[in-house]
Enzyme design. Structure first.
Site, PDB file in Angstrom:
ATOM      1  N   PHE A 170       1.095   5.247   0.879  1.00  0.00           N
ATOM      2  CA  PHE A 170       0.510   6.214   1.519  1.00  0.00           C
ATOM      3  C   PHE A 170       1.205   7.760   1.178  1.00  0.00           C
ATOM      4  O   PHE A 170       2.372   7.636   0.790  1.00  0.00           O
ATOM      5  CB  PHE A 170       0.722   5.999   3.099  1.00  0.00           C
ATOM      6  CG  PHE A 170       0.135   4.775   3.836  1.00  0.00           C
ATOM      7  CD1 PHE A 170      -1.086   4.788   4.372  1.00  0.00           C
ATOM      8  CD2 PHE A 170       0.970   3.567   3.429  1.00  0.00           C
ATOM      9  CE1 PHE A 170      -1.720   3.519   4.801  1.00  0.00           C
ATOM     10  CE2 PHE A 170       0.215   2.159   4.007  1.00  0.00           C
ATOM     11  CZ  PHE A 170      -0.962   2.482   4.717  1.00  0.00           C
ATOM     12  N   THR A 201       0.845  -1.097   0.055  1.00  0.00           N
ATOM     13  CA  THR A 201       0.023   0.009   0.009  1.00  0.00           C
ATOM     14  C   THR A 201       0.835   1.312  -0.132  1.00  0.00           C
ATOM     15  O   THR A 201       1.986   1.368   0.960  1.00  0.00           O
ATOM     16  CB  THR A 201      -1.054   0.061   1.112  1.00  0.00           C
ATOM     17  OG1 THR A 201      -1.834  -1.272   1.150  1.00  0.00           O
ATOM     18  CG2 THR A 201      -1.680   1.188   1.199  1.00  0.00           C
TER      19      THR A 201
END
Length: 392
Positions: A276, A274
């Site tokens: 960010f 992921t």
């Protein structure tokens, strides 16, 4: 964030923080144009400045009435003894507290303690004070209201794709991207103490996490049930769900809420990463002594091959694009094109978000934006920051 009456919403994202750029009011808003002495000249915008953007309604995840109505069969005794002392998430309507004045960096994230976003915040700022927020909107507002110094929010996942809500909020708030965090996400299947995997019939988690574990959960015959976030799902289980209901969350969430890790690394793709974004009130001043990444958003005029022409502005100057994302314009979703032969036709009107490997201080980037400005109706700079500000 409230908008002051009379001021336009569609303006250039660069500001006086960049000493080599000059912005002036002209008519209803800003437009971008590079001048020989490193100045931006502003021109009137047409439709873009006529109406302000209204906030988008928060997307409410699906909850399971079945889980809510079930009475707990077993409340485990290893429930975290300090659970009531954990930070209470801020909501978008409850942001009245102020920082305590300490020098420690305060970082907002969406979720509750044990969320992957909190882990990303601690990865970027190991000694920071993390501040949980109920919604993404609240995290943006916490930075704008000086309650925190930074916000860290997910923008895309290598399996689940983009977090569209945060793309929309980037445009609705006046914050700048100043860095990135890339984190490997290892999902765990959590349950009450002593529960075996064969007992589980349902699993609660954020829809993105459930999508990343879809095949694994399906093979186990476990029904997926949406929740606000991964750590929140773990907290629900710990608070007294039935023994046949588990959660998909992090190992840290299991530790915080006193749950057993029934299975680890249950994501369908082992390389589950992921990305960010680190958001701040102040932008990073661009330079040329190192590699930079710039994020922009723009809309285009109508015409054949118009997107090709926009991307060519960067390709012709040797600028690599690492990301392109399109989002419908919520306020003006449709555009009408008049064709002398075919008559009028309606098409979706899009915003294009682009990440490019170049600094705003480079002449080639300035020339590319000048080129883009000829066919764009709106351009905004979301951030320009050194590539080595990416934490992996």
């Amino acid at each position: 964030m409230a908008l002051r009456a009379g001021l336009p919403t569609w303006v250039c994202g660069m500001s006086a923080h960049y000493p080599d750029f000059d912005f002036r009011w002209c008519g209803f808003g800003f437009n971008l144009r590079w001048k020989p002495k490193a100045k931006w000249e502003c021109c009137c915008l047409d439709v873009l400045a006529q109406r302000a953007i209204t906030p988008i309604e928060d997307e409410k995840p699906v909850t399971s009435p079945e889980v809510q109505q079930e009475s707990p069969k077993t409340i485990h005794r290893q429930f975290h003894k300090d659970l009531n002392l954990l930070p209470k998430p801020l909501s978008a309507t409850d942001l009245s507290s102020s920082p305590d004045g300490s020098s420690k960096v305060r970082v907002a994230y969406q979720g509750i303690p044990g969320a992957y976003s909190e882990a990303a915040a601690l990865k970027a700022y190991p000694k920071c004070e993390t501040v949980p927020c109920e919604q993404f909107e609240a995290a943006f507002q916490a930075v704008e209201l000086w309650l925190v110094d930074k916000a860290i929010l997910p923008i895309e996942n290598s399996v689940g794709g983009s977090i569209h809500r945060n793309y929309d909020l980037l445009l609705h708030h006046r914050l700048y991207i100043v860095g990135e965090v890339r984190m490997a996400v290892n999902h765990c299947l959590l349950g009450l103490p002593g529960v075996q995997i064969k007992e589980l019939k349902r699993a609660l988690s954020h829809p993105q996490a459930l999508a990343q574990c879809e095949m694994t959960l399906s093979n186990l015959g476990i029904i997926r049930v949406g929740a606000d976030d991964t750590a929140g799902a773990a907290k629900i289980i710990a608070a007294g769900a039935s023994r046949d209901t588990g959660a998909v969350a992090s190992a840290r969430a299991a530790e915080i809420y006193g749950l057993d890790i029934i299975a680890e690394k249950i994501q369908d793709d082992e390389d589950n990463i992921t990305r960010f974004l680190i958001l701040s009130r102040e932008p990073t001043i661009p330079g040329t002594g190192r590699e930079y990444k710039t994020s922009i958003v723009f809309t285009l005029e109508e015409g054949p091959g118009i997107l090709f022409k926009a991307l060519a502005a960067f390709t012709l100057r040797g600028i690599s694009l690492t990301k392109i994302e399109s989002r419908p314009r919520r306020k003006y979703p449709l555009r009408v094109v008049n064709d002398p032969c075919k008559g009028s036709a309606k098409y979706f009107h899009y915003l294009f978000y682009i990440d490019l490997e170049a600094s705003m201080a480079e002449p080639r980037t300035q020339n590319a934006l000048t080129h883009l400005q000829e066919i764009a109706t709106f351009i905004r700079i979301l951030g320009c920051y050194p590539v080595d500000n990416t934490i992996s």
